[in-house]
Design a protein around this motif. Structure first.
Motif, PDB file in Angstrom:
ATOM      1  N   PHE A   1       0.862  -1.181   0.000  1.00  0.00           N
ATOM      2  CA  PHE A   1       0.000   0.000   0.000  1.00  0.00           C
ATOM      3  C   PHE A   1       0.893   1.224   0.000  1.00  0.00           C
ATOM      4  CE2 PHE A   1      -2.628   3.083   2.553  1.00  0.00           C
ATOM      5  CZ  PHE A   1      -3.571   3.320   1.560  1.00  0.00           C
ATOM      6  N   ASN A   2       0.681   2.152  -0.939  1.00  0.00           N
ATOM      7  CA  ASN A   2       1.561   3.313  -1.040  1.00  0.00           C
ATOM      8  C   ASN A   2       0.793   4.520  -1.581  1.00  0.00           C
ATOM      9  OD1 ASN A   2       3.716   5.052  -1.192  1.00  0.00           O
ATOM     10  ND2 ASN A   2       4.995   3.710  -2.463  1.00  0.00           N
ATOM     11  N   LEU A   3       0.685   5.567  -0.737  1.00  0.00           N
ATOM     12  CA  LEU A   3       0.072   6.836  -1.141  1.00  0.00           C
ATOM     13  C   LEU A   3       1.087   7.979  -1.042  1.00  0.00           C
ATOM     14  CD1 LEU A   3      -3.381   6.647   0.700  1.00  0.00           C
ATOM     15  CD2 LEU A   3      -2.787   5.808  -1.570  1.00  0.00           C
ATOM     16  N   SER A   4       2.359   7.650  -0.956  1.00  0.00           N
ATOM     17  CA  SER A   4       3.382   8.656  -0.674  1.00  0.00           C
ATOM     18  C   SER A   4       3.558   9.640  -1.824  1.00  0.00           C
ATOM     19  CB  SER A   4       4.708   7.959  -0.365  1.00  0.00           C
ATOM     20  OG  SER A   4       5.169   7.239  -1.491  1.00  0.00           O
ATOM     21  N   TYR A   5       4.051  10.816  -1.445  1.00  0.00           N
ATOM     22  CA  TYR A   5       4.431  11.865  -2.389  1.00  0.00           C
ATOM     23  C   TYR A   5       3.270  12.277  -3.292  1.00  0.00           C
ATOM     24  CZ  TYR A   5       8.912  10.876  -0.457  1.00  0.00           C
ATOM     25  OH  TYR A   5       9.931  10.713   0.461  1.00  0.00           O
ATOM     26  N   ASN A   6       2.230  12.744  -2.604  1.00  0.00           N
ATOM     27  CA  ASN A   6       1.090  13.379  -3.241  1.00  0.00           C
ATOM     28  C   ASN A   6       0.817  14.694  -2.512  1.00  0.00           C
ATOM     29  OD1 ASN A   6      -0.373  11.708  -5.471  1.00  0.00           O
ATOM     30  ND2 ASN A   6       0.289  10.171  -3.975  1.00  0.00           N
TER      31      ASN A   6
ATOM     32  N   HIS B   1       3.884   1.903   7.353  1.00  0.00           N
ATOM     33  CA  HIS B   1       4.450   3.097   7.977  1.00  0.00           C
ATOM     34  C   HIS B   1       4.886   4.136   6.953  1.00  0.00           C
ATOM     35  CE1 HIS B   1       4.281   0.983  11.761  1.00  0.00           C
ATOM     36  NE2 HIS B   1       4.976  -0.025  11.249  1.00  0.00           N
ATOM     37  N   ASP B   2       5.416   3.700   5.816  1.00  0.00           N
ATOM     38  CA  ASP B   2       5.967   4.637   4.838  1.00  0.00           C
ATOM     39  C   ASP B   2       4.967   4.996   3.746  1.00  0.00           C
ATOM     40  OD1 ASP B   2       8.374   4.469   6.195  1.00  0.00           O
ATOM     41  OD2 ASP B   2       9.064   2.757   5.003  1.00  0.00           O
ATOM     42  N   ALA B   3       3.744   4.567   3.893  1.00  0.00           N
ATOM     43  CA  ALA B   3       2.760   4.762   2.828  1.00  0.00           C
ATOM     44  C   ALA B   3       2.318   6.208   2.695  1.00  0.00           C
ATOM     45  CB  ALA B   3       1.544   3.872   3.073  1.00  0.00           C
ATOM     46  N   PHE B   4       2.597   7.044   3.716  1.00  0.00           N
ATOM     47  CA  PHE B   4       2.066   8.412   3.720  1.00  0.00           C
ATOM     48  C   PHE B   4       3.164   9.468   3.649  1.00  0.00           C
ATOM     49  CE2 PHE B   4      -0.618   5.559   6.257  1.00  0.00           C
ATOM     50  CZ  PHE B   4      -1.772   5.584   5.485  1.00  0.00           C
ATOM     51  N   LEU B   5       4.391   9.045   3.396  1.00  0.00           N
ATOM     52  CA  LEU B   5       5.493   9.999   3.323  1.00  0.00           C
ATOM     53  C   LEU B   5       5.264  11.009   2.201  1.00  0.00           C
ATOM     54  CD1 LEU B   5       8.584   7.622   3.699  1.00  0.00           C
ATOM     55  CD2 LEU B   5       7.727   9.231   5.395  1.00  0.00           C
ATOM     56  N   GLY B   6       5.837  12.199   2.368  1.00  0.00           N
ATOM     57  CA  GLY B   6       5.795  13.186   1.303  1.00  0.00           C
ATOM     58  C   GLY B   6       4.450  13.832   1.093  1.00  0.00           C
ATOM     59  N   ASN B   7       3.590  13.785   2.110  1.00  0.00           N
ATOM     60  CA  ASN B   7       2.299  14.479   2.086  1.00  0.00           C
ATOM     61  C   ASN B   7       2.284  15.456   3.259  1.00  0.00           C
ATOM     62  OD1 ASN B   7       0.399  13.101  -0.051  1.00  0.00           O
ATOM     63  ND2 ASN B   7       1.496  11.429   0.977  1.00  0.00           N
ATOM     64  N   PRO B   8       2.839  16.650   3.101  1.00  0.00           N
ATOM     65  CA  PRO B   8       3.002  17.560   4.262  1.00  0.00           C
ATOM     66  C   PRO B   8       1.688  17.970   4.903  1.00  0.00           C
ATOM     67  CG  PRO B   8       3.488  18.702   2.181  1.00  0.00           C
ATOM     68  CD  PRO B   8       3.362  17.248   1.849  1.00  0.00           C
ATOM     69  N   GLY B   9       0.579  17.838   4.197  1.00  0.00           N
ATOM     70  CA  GLY B   9      -0.696  18.247   4.780  1.00  0.00           C
ATOM     71  C   GLY B   9      -1.351  17.184   5.628  1.00  0.00           C
ATOM     72  N   LEU B  10      -0.760  15.987   5.705  1.00  0.00           N
ATOM     73  CA  LEU B  10      -1.350  14.903   6.493  1.00  0.00           C
ATOM     74  C   LEU B  10      -0.927  15.007   7.950  1.00  0.00           C
ATOM     75  CD1 LEU B  10      -1.007  11.722   4.237  1.00  0.00           C
ATOM     76  CD2 LEU B  10      -3.098  12.938   4.865  1.00  0.00           C
ATOM     77  N   CYS B  11      -1.780  14.538   8.836  1.00  0.00           N
ATOM     78  CA  CYS B  11      -1.459  14.535  10.252  1.00  0.00           C
ATOM     79  C   CYS B  11      -2.139  13.358  10.932  1.00  0.00           C
ATOM     80  CB  CYS B  11      -1.901  15.841  10.916  1.00  0.00           C
ATOM     81  SG  CYS B  11      -3.657  16.208  10.672  1.00  0.00           S
TER      82      CYS B  11
END
Length: 790
Positions: A689-694, A710-720
């Motif tokens: 599963f990978n949603l990174s860098y969007n 754990h790394d699936a959400f990297l590169g999405n600065p608006g996520l929290c």
């Protein structure tokens, strides 16, 4: 005057005197009297024909009541004439039932004890029904029984010991039931037994020593049960044996030498056991010898005594070593030779030349080095070799021009060797060729023009070579072609328009080449497509509207090209599991072709294939844009979806959470935005599963199934989430007022974190590229039995 009989069985006489005639002679003491008495006896006998013993008749009616009989079957079991009862045979004089044949009558239920009242029964055939229950022990009371056929039913229990008292039995067929227990020793009492079949049951234990008394046994079938122990040496005393089948059991030890001295043995099948030791050299002519899937070792004998008789020799899946001697080609009647899955490690002798009777030669999965003999088999005007498999060896050198002399060849498997040079144009002389697999070699040059002459081709597999040049437009004449795999070569140019003539194509793999241009509409003519793999080329242009609309498509790979435009709205994918097998535990997008040989008309083989595939779509590493279609939830069987490294925008449609079959979902490296839909938590089968860098924002859904990525959400600065800034205000915002200094104080740490994150991301990107390539190392291999460890 004429005297004749009126009525039967009460006999009366009547005198008829013709006008003007004289009384005839008195018959009592004359030749004519004796003749009349014989005539009278014949008449009485004739009146008895068709009669029926009342006890037997009642026993049959009771049998019909005990069994479940389909409506309309055995409806003629009525009246007093035995000959009118379906499946019933009666004695000419006594009216007793001697034969009962109710084979393939769709009967069910169990065999009642009342059948044992048919004391004169000689033949009992209840085969090919759905009869269950046990064999009645009272069957031993049928002292006249010669034939007992209960095969292809659901009979349970054990073989009754009372069967051993039926000394007249010559045929016993209990094959394909659910019989358990041991073979009773009393079977040895059946000294008249000629035919015995116990195959396809749950019988276990050893062959009882009393079998040594069955000197008339001619046909013995005890395969696919659970026989154990060693083959006894006394088996050589069964001198009448012609067929002995003990395959797929648990027999151990060596093959006794005495079995090779049986003078009448024509067929021997000991395959699928754990037999060890050398292969005996036969002392008598034998027709079929199957010893495959054992643990036999040593070298291959010449079978000189069977040179004029042996037709089938299968020693595959053993541990035989050394070389294949030239004398084996002296078996002039041989039609099938299978020595695959062994450890033969010497070069094929150049004098190896089989007769034109040989139909199949299978030597795959050995360690054969050296060159392929220029002439490996003779060919006549009417017959010759049909299937040649030398794949999975260490063969080197060129494919000789003489290969074209095998003009009857239908399947050529030379894959997974170290063959070099160009493909000979003489391949086109094999006009009946259906399957050619030369993949995984070091072949070079261009695709041969003459291949078009093989107008019956179904499968062309030339992947993983160094073939260059363009795809020939002439290939469009291959109207029967189903599989075209020329991936992992150096092919260049465009897909030629005439290739639309290959309208029966089902699997096309052109990946990992240097092909260019737009996808021509010719591809849309391949309406039966199940797999289309064009990844890792230099295709460009808009993604055609029809590309995702194939009705039978299981897998589509267009990755690593320069396709642009948006995803078509008409998205289809066929995931009906009845049309393919799943790949199992392999990650990524894969497919595999297993070519199967089928028996065709007049004994000629036909070739089909089994498709193992991961149902999926890979459009990654292109320049596609637009939004993700919301109707992807129609792809209920989809397991793999990768649209990473593109320029998709907009939201993730919540309907994607309805594709619960998904095991791998990669939407990374796009410009997707908005919140991550909670519906993705329905994807319980996800392994990747990978949603990174969007450009996602908001709170990451607190879903346990997604938390492990754990790394699936990297590169999405608006996520929290809990580990990131508080989401109560909708995520991080521009600093103002009193909070400005605090932001400045933390600026250095944020910058450092960004640098570390960038390094990690770069490393992960490089790693993903290599794993991405490995994920597309598709497998396509010829049909072959699995080489189980020995």
């Amino acid at each position: 005057m004429v005297r004749f009989m009126e009525g039967c069985p009460g006999v009366s006489w009547k005198t008829v005197r013709f006008p003007g005639s004289k009384p005839m002679l008195h018959f009592s003491n004359s030749f004519y009297g004796v003749a009349l008495r014989l005539l009278l006896l014949h008449a009485v006998i004739f009146c008895r024909v068709g009669g029926f013993d009342s006890d037997d008749r009642q026993a049959l009616l009771s049998l019909r009541e005990a069994l479940r009989v389909p409506k309309g079957r055995l409806a003629d079991w009525k009246g007093e004439n035995c000959s009118e009862w379906t499946g019933v045979t009666c004695d000419f004089l006594s009216g007793r039932v001697t034969g009962l044949n109710l084979s393939a009558m769709q009967l069910s239920g169990s065999i009642p004890d009342r059948i044992c009242r048919l004391e004169m029964l000689q033949t009992l055939d209840l085969s090919k029904n759905n009869i269950s229950g046990v064999i009645p022990s009272c069957v031993g009371d049928l002292a006249k029984l010669e034939t007992l056929c209960l095969h292809r039913n659901q009979v349970t229990g054990s073989i009754p010991t009372s069967l051993g008292s039926l000394r007249l039995l010559s045929t016993v067929n209990l094959q394909d039931n659910r019989i358990t227990g041991h073979i009773p020793a009393c079977i040895g009492n059946l000294t008249n037994l000629k035919f015995l079949s116990l195959s396809l049951n749950g019988i276990s234990g050893e062959i009882p020593p009393t079998f040594g008394k069955l000197l008339n046994l001619t046909f013995c079938y005890m395969g696919n049960i659970n026989l154990q122990g060693e083959l006894p040496d006394w088996i050589g005393s069964l001198v009448s044996l012609q067929h002995l089948h003990l395959h797929n059991n648990y027999l151990v030890g060596k093959i006794p030498p005495s079995i090779a001295k049986l003078p009448n043995l024509l067929q021997l099948d000991l395959s699928g056991n754990a037999l060890q030791g050398p292969v005996p050299d036969w002392g008598f002519p034998i027709v079929s010898l199957k010893l495959h899937s054992n643990r036999l070792s040593g070298t291959l004998p010449c079978f000189a005594q069977a040179a004029k008789s042996l037709q089938v020799l299968n020693l595959s899946n053993n541990s035989l070593t050394g070389g294949i001697p030239a004398c084996i080609s002296h078996l002039s009647m041989l039609t099938e030779l299978n020595l695959s899955c062994n450890s033969f490690n010497l070069a094929l002798p150049p004098t190896l030349l089989f007769s034109d009777n040989l139909v199949t030669l299978d030597l795959h999965s050995n360690q054969l080095p050296g060159r392929i003999p220029h002439r490996i088999a003779q060919t006549s005007e009417s017959k010759g070799m049909v299937r040649l498999d030398l794949s999975y060896n260490r063969l080197t050198g060129h494919i000789a021009e003489e290969i074209g002399g095998l003009k009857w060849l239908q399947a050529l498997f030379l894959s997974h060797n170290v063959l070099t040079g160009e493909l000979p144009e003489t391949i086109g002389d094999m006009m009946y060729l259906q399957v050619i697999d030369l993949s995984y070699n070091r072949l070079s040059g261009f695709l041969p023009v003459s291949l078009v002459q093989c107008f019956q081709l179904l499968q062309v597999k030339l992947s993983h070579n160094n073939i260059s040049g363009a795809i020939r437009p002439d290939f469009g004449a291959l109207a029967t072609l189903q599989i075209l795999d020329i991936s992992n070569n150096q092919l260049s140019g465009e897909i030629p328009l005439p290739l639309a003539g290959c309208s029966k194509l089902e699997v096309v793999d052109l990946s990992w080449n240097n092909l260019v241009g737009r996808l021509p509409d010719a591809v849309s003519k391949w309406e039966n497509l199940r797999v289309l793999s064009l990844g890792h080329n230099h295709f460009q242009g808009l993604l055609p509207d029809w590309i995702l609309g194939f009705e039978s498509l299981h897998m589509l790979d267009l990755s690593s090209n320069n396709f642009s435009g948006s995803l078509p709205l008409d998205v289809r994918l066929q995931a009906d599991k009845s049309t393919f097998e799943q790949m199992g535990n392999k990650k990524g997008l894969h497919f595999e072709i297993v070519t199967a040989q089928l028996e065709g008309s007049q004994g000629q083989p036909n070739f089909d294939y089994l498709l193992r595939v991961t149902p999926g779509i890979d459009l990654s590493d292109n320049v596609l844009s637009g939004t993700i279609p919301s109707d992807l939830d129609r792809l209920k069987g989809l397991q793999y979806l990768n649209i990473s490294y593109n320029q998709f925008t907009g939201l993730i449609p919540s309907s994607l959470g309805n594709v619960t079959s998904l095991e791998s979902l990669d939407l990374s490296h796009n410009i997707l935005s908005g919140q991550i839909p909670a519906e993705l938590g329905n994807l319980s089968l996800l392994m990747d599963f990978n949603l990174s860098y969007n450009d996602f924002s908001g709170s990451i859904p607190q879903i346990k199934k997604l938390a492990r990525f754990h790394d699936a959400f990297l590169g999405n600065p608006g996520l929290c989430n809990d580990a990131l800034p508080d989401c109560s205000s909708g995520g991080p915002t521009e600093a103002s007022g009193p909070g400005t200094r605090q932001m400045e104080d933390e600026g250095f740490l944020s910058l450092s974190a960004f640098g570390i994150s960038a390094l990690i991301s770069f490393y992960l990107s490089i790693l993903s590229i290599f794993s991405f390539q490995r994920a597309r190392d598709y497998i396509i291999r010829p049909w072959k039995p699995l080489c189980a460890p020995t």
